[in-house]
Design an enzyme around this catalytic site. Sequence first.
Site, PDB file in Angstrom:
ATOM      1  N   SER A  22      37.806  10.299  23.193  1.00 20.54           N
ATOM      2  CA  SER A  22      36.781  10.862  23.757  1.00 20.54           C
ATOM      3  C   SER A  22      35.995  11.870  23.140  1.00 20.54           C
ATOM      4  CB  SER A  22      37.165  11.453  25.236  1.00 20.54           C
ATOM      5  OG  SER A  22      36.073  12.212  25.655  1.00 20.54           O
ATOM      6  N   TYR A  52      41.997  17.630  29.267  1.00 18.78           N
ATOM      7  CA  TYR A  52      41.521  16.429  28.875  1.00 18.78           C
ATOM      8  C   TYR A  52      41.029  16.482  27.320  1.00 18.78           C
ATOM      9  CZ  TYR A  52      38.713  12.075  28.943  1.00 18.78           C
ATOM     10  OH  TYR A  52      38.189  10.817  28.569  1.00 18.78           O
TER      11      TYR A  52
END
Length: 273
Positions: free
Chosen positions: A154, A167
């Site tokens: 990501s 995350y």
Amino acid sequence: MNYSQLFSLKGKTIVVTGGTGVLGKAFVEGIVSFGGEAVIVGRNEAQGQQRAKEINDAGGTAFFVKGNVLEEKEMEAVRDATLAKFGKIDGLVNGAGGNMPQGVIPPEQDIFSMSVEGLQQVLDLNLMGTIIPTKVIGAAMAKQHGGAIVNISSVSSKQMITKVLGYSLGKAGVDCFTKWMAVEVAKRHGEKIRVNSIMPGFFLTEQNRTLLTNPDGSYTERGNLVIKKTPMKRMGKPDELIGALIYLLSDASQFVNGSDIWVDGGFVAFSGV
Ligand code: NAD
């Protein structure tokens, strides 16, 4: 020479964790379009079975196996079910992952009161949820003729995105793991196994919908900040990830190992100025 089959996945069996998700749907459909057999892995049985049925009804080959990526025993069961059905495994897409509300630290919350448990859960899902399937499925591939592993990173691993510490840590771990594993498997197993990653920018899916959009579908303040920072001025569409995925799974990337393909509309390249 004829290179027209370079991107073909004909006859290849590819396991896709999180194949029940929004991006997972595009991954599975892309694999099937290029001739591969997709093994959809997820926890939502109804969703997974339905997705496999739609593909099989349309003439492709897909198979659902229920499994939690954090449970090694369940990944062993996925491996065994795949080998029983197709006799081999040629690829793994580590697509299960995402954010969780318990891992988000909103601006009104004191940063030092973050939930360690929440942080740990989202970190585990993204990092251990990539490592465990790689360990189990990768071993099966190494015992046979090998294959390609594609991890999903990501932009939060490259640039600091507010609120989502767990995350970001998980995806930064995925980046490290991709490169580390690429080096180790090549040194120990030669060219049999390659490990690469895709770094998607922002794509509207279930795990980020409430962070990026309001109930009426308009962007939240955060959603608007994403658009402002993306030179292409929009979020991605799931099928825009298929090209990078097929490249990394197929013989087209035979000498590509430990690399990361950015599919982010220029988000990471842009300083914001
Ligand atoms: P999604 O929530 O639609 O899909 C994720 C899927 O993983 C879901 O089907 C979910 O049930 C499954 N899953 C979650 N935990 C699991 C577990 N323990 N075991 C098995 N399956 C599990 O989200 P998505 O956006 O399609 O995410 C796919 C991947 O792409 C994730 O790794 C995510 O972090 C990554 N990603 C997404 C974006 C984006 O903008 N959507 C950006 C960068 C990276």
